[in-house]
Write an enzyme that holds these catalytic residues in place. Structure first.
Site, short mmCIF file in Angstrom:
data_model
loop_
_atom_site.label_atom_id
_atom_site.label_comp_id
_atom_site.label_asym_id
_atom_site.label_seq_id
_atom_site.Cartn_x
_atom_site.Cartn_y
_atom_site.Cartn_z
CG ASP A 18 -1.97 -1.10 1.17
OD1 ASP A 18 -1.76 -2.08 0.43
OD2 ASP A 18 -2.97 -1.00 1.88
NE ARG A 99 -1.99 1.52 13.86
CZ ARG A 99 -1.10 0.63 13.48
NH1 ARG A 99 0.16 0.73 13.91
NH2 ARG A 99 -1.42 -0.36 12.69
CG ASP A 128 -4.89 1.16 12.51
OD1 ASP A 128 -5.09 1.26 13.73
OD2 ASP A 128 -4.19 0.27 12.00
CB SER A 180 -4.09 -7.88 6.79
OG SER A 180 -3.72 -6.59 7.25
#
Length: 405
Positions: A18, A99, A128, A180
Site C-alpha cells: 500500500d 498508533r 486505524d 494482513s
C-alpha cells in the site's frame, strides 16, 4: 486545502504494498515532495531492513526511521497496563496502543522538515484511520491529512501491483498474500484469509509468534515478575528495562503457546471483524499485575479500577489517547498503581499463564483473619449486626409489602 497548495507530505511508511504505491501516487496527484516516515516500535529488524532504500526507490526524497521501542513500552504500554484495560474482555489493545506514539512522531517529523500535509495508508473500513487522524487533529490541526484509500480508484492488491509495475517500481509483494498482519513489541495481529469466515478454525499458518499449545513443552516453566509502584522492574530477579523485560517475557511465554486469542470484535466504524492476536509477554504481565492488585486493593478500590479499565479500553481502542478523558483516566490509574509493589510467580504451561504465588509489602491479605482454623482476631458473632444493617433496606421493603397485603 487545494491539492496545488500541498508542497511537502510526510507519509507513515511501512514498505508494504500500500505505502509503496502511495509514494508515486502522491507525487502524481499532488505534485509534491514525499518524505517517508517509519516508526520502530519493536516489530522486528526484518521489517525495517532495507526500508530506507526501498522508500527512495519508490520516489520518496527522504526516509526517517525513528526508534520508539523504549518510549512505546514506557509511555504507552505500561500506563495502559495500570488501567487494566482489556477491550471486549479479551483484546490487549496491541495495535491500538502503538498508533498514538507513531502519529505523534510523524507530526514531529513533519514539523522538522516543514511539511504542510500528513498521509497514512489506512483503509476506509478500519479503526486505524480514526486513530491516526484523531491524533493529528489533537497535535497538528493545521496540517492537511491525505488518505489515499478514500481518494484513489484502486480497490485490490492486483490494482496496486499493476500500478507499481507500470511505473517500474520494484516490490516484493504478490497477489497471493493471504493475511494482513501488524506487529510491534507488544503483539502481532492477523486478519484475512480463512479468518474472514468465523466458522473456520485458524490453521497453524496464521500464527507466527507462538508455538501451538499442543506442541509446547510437556514440562511447565515458572517465571517471577517483580513490580515496584506499578512498574515491572525485574524478571526472574534480573533488573531489566521495560522494553527488555517485555522482549524477555515474549520469548519465554511464546515457546509455551501463551497469549493466543481468536475473537470477533466490534470496530469503531460499525462493522464486526475477526482477528487472531498473539500477545505472549503481555498476557503474562497483565495476569501478574492483576493478581498483585487483587492482593493489595480493597474491594471498593478494585471495583473502581475495573470500571476505569473498561472505560479506558474503549478510549484506547477508539483512538482518543490525546484527550482530557484519557489523561484523567490515566491519572486515576496511577493513584492505584503506586501501591502495586510485590512479586508474582506465573506458571507457563500449554498455552496457559497461571499465577501460583504472590506477595507484597502492601498486601491486605491476612492469614490471621482469613483462616478457617481457630483464630483470636475475629469474633464471628460481630457479623450478625453487620448483616442486619447491610440488609436493612430489604427487611424494610419486605415489611412494607406485608403491611399492604
Amino acid at each position: 486545502m487545494a491539492k496545488s497548495s500541498i508542497n511537502k507530505v510526510v507519509l507513515a511508511y511501512s514498505g508494504g504494498l500500500d505505502t509503496s504505491a502511495i509514494i508515486p501516487w502522491l507525487k502524481e496527484n499532488y505534485d509534491c515532495d514525499v518524505i517517508a516516515f517509519a516508526a520502530d516500535v519493536g516489530q522486528g529488524e526484518e521489517e525495517l531492513e532495507g526500508l530506507h532504500d526501498k522508500a527512495i526507490r519508490s520516489g520518496a526524497s527522504a526516509c526517517h526511521i525513528v526508534d520508539l521501542k523504549d518510549a512505546f513500552v514506557e509511555e504507552y504500554i505500561y500506563p495502559t497496563i495500570k488501567t487494566g484495560a482489556v477491550y471486549e474482555g479479551q483484546y490487549l489493545l496491541g495495535t491500538s496502543m502503538a498508533r498514538p506514539i507513531i502519529a505523534k512522531a510523524q507530526v514531529e517529523v513533519a514539523r522538522k522538515v516543514g511539511a504542510d500535509a500528513l498521509c497514512h495508508g489506512c483503509t476506509g473500513k478500519g479503526n486505524d484511520q480514526v486513530r491516526f487522524e484523531g491524533a493529528f487533529a489533537a497535535l497538528a490541526p493545521d496540517l492537511t491529512v491525505i488518505a489515499p484509500w478514500r481518494e484513489w480508484s484502486m480497490v485490490s492488491r492486483e490494482d496496486l501491483l499493476s500500478y507499481l509495475a507500470e511505473r517500474d517500481i520494484p516490490t516484493t509483494a504478490s497477489a497471493t498474500k493471504i493475511y494482513s498482519r501488524d506487529a510491534n513489541a507488544w503483539h502481532i495481529s492477523h486478519e484475512g484469509g480463512e479468518l474472514e469466515d468465523p466458522w473456520c478454525e485458524p490453521t497453524e499458518a496464521v500464527w507466527t509468534m507462538t508455538v501451538s499449545p499442543e506442541q509446547a513443552p510437556d514440562k511447565p516453566e515458572y517465571v517471577t515478575l517483580s513490580f515496584q509502584a506499578g512498574e515491572l522492574k525485574q524478571v526472574n530477579n534480573e533488573s531489566l528495562s521495560p522494553y527488555q523485560a517485555l522482549v524477555t517475557l515474549n520469548t519465554v511465554a511464546a515457546k509455551h503457546g501463551v497469549g493466543r486469542i481468536d475473537i470477533v470484535e466490534n470496530r469503531l466504524v460499525g462493522m464486526k471483524s475477526r482477528g487472531c492476536y498473539e500477545t505472549p509477554g503481555g498476557t503474562v504481565i497483565m495476569s501478574a499485575y492483576k493478581a498483585l492488585e487483587s492482593l493489595i486493593l480493597d474491594k471498593a478500590s478494585l471495583k473502581h479500577r475495573e470500571q476505569l479499565g473498561l472505560e479506558f479500553s474503549h478510549v484506547m481502542y477508539d483512538g482518543r489517547w490525546f484527550t482530557p478523558l484519557a489523561q484523567s483516566l490515566l491519572a486515576g490509574a496511577e493513584v492505584f498503581a503506586k501501591q502495586v509493589t510485590g512479586d508474582i510467580v506465573v506458571k507457563l504451561y500449554k498455552g496457559q499463564a497461571t499465577v501460583t504465588q504472590r506477595r507484597s509489602p502492601n498486601s491486605l491479605y491476612s492469614e490471621d483473619f482469613a483462616t478457617f482454623g481457630a483464630d483470636d482476631v475475629y469474633d464471628q458473632r460481630h457479623a450478625e449486626g453487620f448483616i442486619r444493617l447491610y440488609s436493612l433496606s430489604s427487611r424494610i421493603a419486605a415489611m412494607q409489602k406485608g403491611d399492604k397485603a
